[in-house]
Write an enzyme that holds these catalytic residues in place. Sequence first.
Site, PDB file in Angstrom:
ATOM      1  N   SER A  99       0.810  -1.288  -0.159  1.00 22.65           N
ATOM      2  CA  SER A  99      -0.095   0.108   0.195  1.00 22.65           C
ATOM      3  C   SER A  99       0.858   1.178   0.001  1.00 22.65           C
ATOM      4  O   SER A  99       1.643   1.557  -0.861  1.00 22.65           O
ATOM      5  CB  SER A  99      -0.926  -0.098   1.250  1.00 22.65           C
ATOM      6  OG  SER A  99      -1.869   0.873   1.091  1.00 22.65           O
ATOM      7  N   ASP A 243      -3.841   6.090  -2.736  1.00 24.21           N
ATOM      8  CA  ASP A 243      -2.693   5.469  -2.084  1.00 24.21           C
ATOM      9  C   ASP A 243      -1.955   4.653  -3.291  1.00 24.21           C
ATOM     10  O   ASP A 243      -2.259   4.625  -4.451  1.00 24.21           O
ATOM     11  CB  ASP A 243      -3.053   5.012  -0.793  1.00 24.21           C
ATOM     12  CG  ASP A 243      -3.878   3.652  -1.081  1.00 24.21           C
ATOM     13  OD1 ASP A 243      -4.520   3.733  -2.023  1.00 24.21           O
ATOM     14  OD2 ASP A 243      -4.123   2.895   0.131  1.00 24.21           O
ATOM     15  N   ASP A 245      -1.715   1.348  -3.483  1.00 28.01           N
ATOM     16  CA  ASP A 245      -2.320   0.250  -4.186  1.00 28.01           C
ATOM     17  C   ASP A 245      -3.824   0.924  -4.858  1.00 28.01           C
ATOM     18  O   ASP A 245      -4.524  -0.075  -5.461  1.00 28.01           O
ATOM     19  CB  ASP A 245      -2.406  -1.083  -3.539  1.00 28.01           C
ATOM     20  CG  ASP A 245      -3.119  -0.726  -2.349  1.00 28.01           C
ATOM     21  OD1 ASP A 245      -3.112   0.302  -1.555  1.00 28.01           O
ATOM     22  OD2 ASP A 245      -3.539  -1.823  -1.726  1.00 28.01           O
ATOM     23  N   ASP A 247      -6.385   1.450  -3.578  1.00 23.73           N
ATOM     24  CA  ASP A 247      -7.815   0.763  -2.977  1.00 23.73           C
ATOM     25  C   ASP A 247      -8.258   2.144  -2.206  1.00 23.73           C
ATOM     26  O   ASP A 247      -9.570   1.963  -1.818  1.00 23.73           O
ATOM     27  CB  ASP A 247      -7.577  -0.276  -2.125  1.00 23.73           C
ATOM     28  CG  ASP A 247      -6.651  -0.266  -1.111  1.00 23.73           C
ATOM     29  OD1 ASP A 247      -5.917   0.686  -1.083  1.00 23.73           O
ATOM     30  OD2 ASP A 247      -6.616  -1.199  -0.231  1.00 23.73           O
TER      31      ASP A 247
END
Length: 454
Positions: A99, A243, A245, A247
């Site tokens: 992340s 962010d 990743d 998500d």
Amino acid sequence: MTADLSQLVKAYDVRGVVPDQWDETMAELFGAAFAQVTGADAIVTGHDMRPSSPGLSRAFARGAAARGVDVTEIGLCSTDQLYYGSGAFDLAGAMFTASHNPARYNGIKMCRAGATPVGQDTGLTDIRRLVESWIDSGAPSSDATPGTITQRDTLEDYAAHLRGLVDLTSIRPLKVVVDAGNGMGGHTVPTVFEGLPLELVPMYFELDGTFPNHEANPLDPANIVDLQKRVREEAADLGIAFDGDADRCFVVDERGEPVSPSAITALVAARELARHGGKGTVIHNLITSWSVPEVVRENGGTPVRTRVGHSFIKAEMATSGAIFGGEHSAHYYFKDFWNADTGMLAALHVLAALGGQEGTLSALVAQYDRYAGSGEINSTVDDQTARLAAIRTAYEGREGVTLDELDGLTVTAADWWFNVRPSNTEPLLRLNAEARDETTMAKVRDEVLTIIRS
């Protein structure tokens, strides 16, 4: 290489420094353990843009395939794109990402078929125990015929699925600045936004897991400064930051001012309730604003309060049949997306709401942002339990005050509330406070911080 996985396997995922805490050899063990614990005969894997991600992902695939599992690799993707693969193909899945963590970190987010999360109480503890038992000797040989490893591109299908859930074809043209933070938003946004009445101003779309411009964590105010400035310079209608990743999404209005994730939760909840005929359950965690359950009730829905963390939200959504869920960390969960979190779908809802009327975003979200909040404040402490006990002692018995321990300690009065939660991985206490006005919030915040830090 450490044999102690307690610092590597967290409550919701695997996350640690590569190669100090884990490497491709251990990733292969995780693949074998994942196959054994889930009992899946086929899985889907994906990875972000970190330098270590392709190797770790392929090692995991080898470990699973060695135990007879067919692996579909979708390659570079956002975490919600992996959830799309898990849901659309009805396969267990594994996403390789850390992340917003620095480049030296990597991790695995795992799910069963239909994007059902694998957390500490739903298989992750069993996976950890297997890997720990195999570290010295390796995974035992399997009698199964080795599975296949094949590749499949899902980006266009993922984008089409999202656009099918939110209609933006008739909105007024909008100018939107998107800061991908050199993360996976740079991969997904161009395809998802293609053909929509949007003028896209891209920032940091180059995939670079070393994050050369800023940390890919939009909840830290320092990481949206560039976006705020660019929105004002471009006279854009809004800005969106993802962010690492992709998500989670974070929104700034036309003035470059941050929009509270709780306000976004309330806005999307109202839209989803309208889409479901004014009926439905909406999940919110206990540090979201009072605005969220109020808006849900005003729009005919039933709010349900839960602990912080995606595994708790997703479990409650599955149990209650909720249509939507939101967290103040900017995670947004949708029944129509297999109860999984997708920042991209939340962003499309914001664009649709803004483009469906003539006002500004700041005016639109004002109705959903009703209270003064502190944001999350972290304090390093020597003894989490003792500090929590001291807070309880200070507030229990006060007239008009209630306490609950659903997640940490929440103290609620008529005009304010606060929650203090211990970190699972660091010697920290996390404070969130809210009140009906800024003065009261500051008084409550400072009083609690004095106890925490004494």
